[in-house]
Enzyme design. Structure first.
Site, PDB file in Angstrom:
ATOM      1  N   TYR A 103       7.059 -10.242   6.904  1.00 20.53           N
ATOM      2  CA  TYR A 103       6.859  -8.805   7.050  1.00 20.53           C
ATOM      3  C   TYR A 103       7.404  -8.381   8.411  1.00 20.53           C
ATOM      4  O   TYR A 103       7.378  -9.151   9.374  1.00 20.53           O
ATOM      5  CB  TYR A 103       5.369  -8.451   7.003  1.00 20.53           C
ATOM      6  CG  TYR A 103       4.743  -8.495   5.636  1.00 20.53           C
ATOM      7  CD1 TYR A 103       4.701  -7.354   4.836  1.00 20.53           C
ATOM      8  CD2 TYR A 103       4.173  -9.663   5.151  1.00 20.53           C
ATOM      9  CE1 TYR A 103       4.103  -7.389   3.581  1.00 20.53           C
ATOM     10  CE2 TYR A 103       3.576  -9.708   3.893  1.00 20.53           C
ATOM     11  CZ  TYR A 103       3.546  -8.559   3.118  1.00 20.53           C
ATOM     12  OH  TYR A 103       2.964  -8.606   1.870  1.00 20.53           O
ATOM     13  N   ASP A 118       0.815  -1.214   0.000  1.00 24.41           N
ATOM     14  CA  ASP A 118       0.000   0.000   0.000  1.00 24.41           C
ATOM     15  C   ASP A 118       0.851   1.267   0.000  1.00 24.41           C
ATOM     16  O   ASP A 118       2.065   1.224   0.198  1.00 24.41           O
ATOM     17  CB  ASP A 118      -0.900   0.019   1.235  1.00 24.41           C
ATOM     18  CG  ASP A 118      -2.025  -0.989   1.150  1.00 24.41           C
ATOM     19  OD1 ASP A 118      -2.367  -1.411   0.037  1.00 24.41           O
ATOM     20  OD2 ASP A 118      -2.558  -1.355   2.216  1.00 24.41           O
TER      21      ASP A 118
END
Length: 245
Positions: free
Chosen positions: A111, A53
């Site tokens: 992540y 994003d």
């Protein structure tokens, strides 16, 4: 025609995300612009292991593209970096079989989410970590995190806008690291849903601050409702760290 696989890293601060969007600056757009220039105006499509994003960073994003150019593989990094903006860098390239696919062949991802634990604003960290000025109980965070590991339906931990129907994912590991004034969440799993890592981080921070019971994770998972989990943590603390093949 050869298929080239590249590891890339980028600072997502001034991008509208990875994926191409009309009228917006994106990482994919910059990559394809560089490749088009290298290929004398020919459009070259770039495929990535997944999207990130706006404001999200990557240390270990992976892409592939097909090229008819006969450039030695060790030169691709140098050539592409000369055409890319400073925020994006190729950090390794290799030729792969033509049926290789960076998304479908990925076995898992890691992540990391960075939290700046300070009441004092740091201009040099504002784009790269989430400033969190409140006290945190890391033991409670680790306790809650343990209940999230395993194969679960993570509907409560993904955006309500997610179009994917099957929301079952395997979360293999959650590690909570403390380094000076930074708290680092490390999430490793076979796959992640839209906003899943940021919602996991936001929820665990609520546990650490005492807003949420550390024993509540099983019931949050069972709810299968986005409203059952915590807030979505801001994008600047999130990094796609590594893709496993």
């Amino acid at each position: 025609m050869q298929r080239i696989k590249c590891n890339i890293t980028y600072d997502g601060t001034h991008f509208a995300g990875y994926q191409v969007q009309p009228g917006k600056r994106t990482v994919q757009g910059e990559l394809e612009r560089a490749l088009k220039k290298l290929h004398k105006g020919e459009d070259i499509k770039v495929t990535a292991s997944g999207r990130t994003d706006a404001g999200v960073h990557a240390r270990g994003q992976v892409i592939h593209f097909d090229s008819p150019l006969n450039i030695p593989i060790e030169k691709w990094e140098i050539v592409l970096n000369s055409l890319l903006p400073d925020e994006v860098a190729i950090v390794g390239a290799e030729t792969v079989p033509n049926d290789f696919h960076v998304r479908f062949d990925a076995k898992g991802k890691e992540y990391r989410y960075f939290v700046h634990r300070s009441s004092r604003r740091d201009p040099f960290k504002r784009h790269y970590a989430y400033q969190y000025p409140y006290p945190l109980n890391t033991d409670a965070i680790k306790q809650a995190a343990a209940d999230l590991i395993g194969t679960h339906d993570f509907t409560s931990f993904c955006s309500a806008k997610t179009e994917v129907e099957d929301k079952v994912r395997e979360l293999q590991e959650i590690e909570v690291q403390e380094k000076e004034d930074m708290l680092i969440f490390r999430f490793r799993g076979t796959g992640f849903l839209y906003n899943m890592v940021r919602i996991l981080a936001g929820t665990l921070l609520e546990v650490g601050s005492g807003e949420r019971d550390p024993d509540s994770m099983p019931s949050v998972l069972k709810e299968k409702n986005r409203s059952a989990a915590g807030k979505t943590a801001p994008p600047q603390g999130l990094y796609l760290w590594k893709v496993f093949y």
